[in-house]
Design an enzyme around this catalytic site. Structure first.
Site, mmCIF file in Angstrom:
data_model
loop_
_atom_site.group_PDB
_atom_site.id
_atom_site.type_symbol
_atom_site.label_atom_id
_atom_site.label_comp_id
_atom_site.label_asym_id
_atom_site.label_seq_id
_atom_site.Cartn_x
_atom_site.Cartn_y
_atom_site.Cartn_z
ATOM 1 N N GLU A 13 0.773 -1.256 -0.142
ATOM 2 C CA GLU A 13 0.127 0.006 -0.077
ATOM 3 C C GLU A 13 0.880 1.082 0.083
ATOM 4 O OE1 GLU A 13 -4.123 -1.457 1.962
ATOM 5 O OE2 GLU A 13 -2.385 -1.506 3.423
ATOM 6 N N ASP A 197 -11.825 -6.202 -2.863
ATOM 7 C CA ASP A 197 -12.927 -7.503 -2.809
ATOM 8 C C ASP A 197 -14.248 -6.699 -2.201
ATOM 9 O OD1 ASP A 197 -10.714 -7.505 -0.445
ATOM 10 O OD2 ASP A 197 -12.919 -8.140 0.288
HETATM 11 C C1 4EZ Z 1 -6.802 -4.505 6.115
HETATM 12 N N1 4EZ Z 1 -7.037 -4.858 4.605
HETATM 13 C C2 4EZ Z 1 -6.822 -6.095 4.506
HETATM 14 C C3 4EZ Z 1 -5.414 -6.921 4.844
HETATM 15 C C4 4EZ Z 1 -5.268 -8.557 4.677
HETATM 16 C C5 4EZ Z 1 -3.959 -10.358 4.295
HETATM 17 C C6 4EZ Z 1 -2.499 -10.787 4.163
HETATM 18 C C7 4EZ Z 1 -7.938 -4.103 3.882
HETATM 19 C C8 4EZ Z 1 -8.851 -5.109 3.481
HETATM 20 C C9 4EZ Z 1 -9.907 -5.973 4.137
HETATM 21 N N2 4EZ Z 1 -10.117 -6.070 5.635
HETATM 22 C C10 4EZ Z 1 -9.236 -5.492 2.081
HETATM 23 N N3 4EZ Z 1 -10.356 -6.327 1.967
HETATM 24 C C11 4EZ Z 1 -10.562 -6.770 3.349
HETATM 25 C C12 4EZ Z 1 -11.576 -7.682 3.919
HETATM 26 N N4 4EZ Z 1 -12.425 -8.446 3.226
HETATM 27 N N5 4EZ Z 1 -11.797 -7.693 5.262
HETATM 28 C C13 4EZ Z 1 -10.884 -6.883 6.145
HETATM 29 O O1 4EZ Z 1 -7.150 -3.218 6.089
HETATM 30 C C14 4EZ Z 1 -4.132 -8.972 4.549
#
Ligand code: 4EZ
Length: 231
Positions: A13, A197
């Site tokens: 990011e 997503d």
């Molecule tokens: C958290 N970020 C996701 C980090 C995931 C995996 C290795 C954003 C995010 C998110 N958070 C994108 N989609 C999400 C979702 N469905 N639920 C929670 O800020 C790291």
């Protein structure tokens, strides 16, 4: 604005952001790396906090209390709840909540603890600058409610709970904690996210596929906001 903080949660990011700044110096503090850099005459500190409310709280507090930042911008990706938000679309938070904060056993609403509030608001002026940037560049930007919790949400049931309880438009894992820090310390903040997503059963797969692209969309838009603030 004398010193600007820019935070992401993950390295992906902030990578597209770091490329835009000059004189980058690494400063290691509290088990993290802070990138002190410049944009013209403006001092900027950039860091990725690591994922979740605790790490993002630490980073936001450090940016303000140790590095002396007086404006804070967050850039990253989020899961979409509002069906108007497609993968790649941008959202700025007008208010945020902690969807996993739960003392409902005592009759309190979800997201509430005594001394706090269910929602924390972001800075009106920064939000308006972002809306102007979107307008001027013909970029779709939705203003709405972001729900934060220490969970990657990848099922309809949890997603619907967050929609029905908070009327949230998007969800992620750092925004509300950063906004709480900024609110308490009187530092204006902007929480910007691009959708990676839609927090459903395909979320893990979509996240992996779209993280890089959506992170870049958020970063590119954030740079436009920074340039406008720095005029
Ligand atoms: C958290 N970020 C996701 C980090 C995931 C995996 C290795 C954003 C995010 C998110 N958070 C994108 N989609 C999400 C979702 N469905 N639920 C929670 O800020 C790291």
């Amino acid at each position: 604005m004398t010193k600007l903080a820019i935070i992401g949660a993950m390295e992906e990011e902030i990578i597209p952001l770091l490329l835009k700044f000059t004189d980058v110096k690494e400063n290691n503090f509290a088990s993290n790396t802070y990138y002190e850099c410049k944009l013209g005459n403006l001092d900027v500190v950039i860091a990725y906090s690591k994922i979740g409310k605790v790490f993002s709280t630490l980073t936001a507090t450090t940016m303000i209390e140790k590095f002396g930042c007086d404006t804070l911008l967050f850039s990253g990706v989020a899961g979409g709840i509002n069906p108007d938000l497609k993968i790649g679309d941008l959202i700025i938070a007008n208010k945020l909540t902690q969807h996993d904060l739960d003392i409902t056993a005592f009759g309190h609403p979800h997201g509430y603890v005594p001394g706090g509030g269910v929602f924390v608001h972001t800075d009106e002026k920064l939000k308006n600058v972002a809306l102007e940037v979107a307008n001027e560049n013909n970029i779709k930007l939705i203003e709405g409610i972001i729900a934060t919790g220490d969970q990657f949400v990848a099922n309809e049931q949890r997603k619907n709970f967050i929609l029905n309880t908070f009327n949230a438009d998007a969800l992620e894992m750092e925004g509300a904690s950063v906004a709480v820090v900024c609110d308490a310390l009187n530092v204006p903040c902007l929480i910007l996210r691009a959708i990676s997503d839609t927090a459903d059963m395909d979320a893990g797969f979509n996240f992996d596929e779209f993280l890089e692209d959506s992170a870049k969309k958020s970063a590119d838009f954030l740079i436009k906001v920074v340039n406008k603030l720095n005029k």
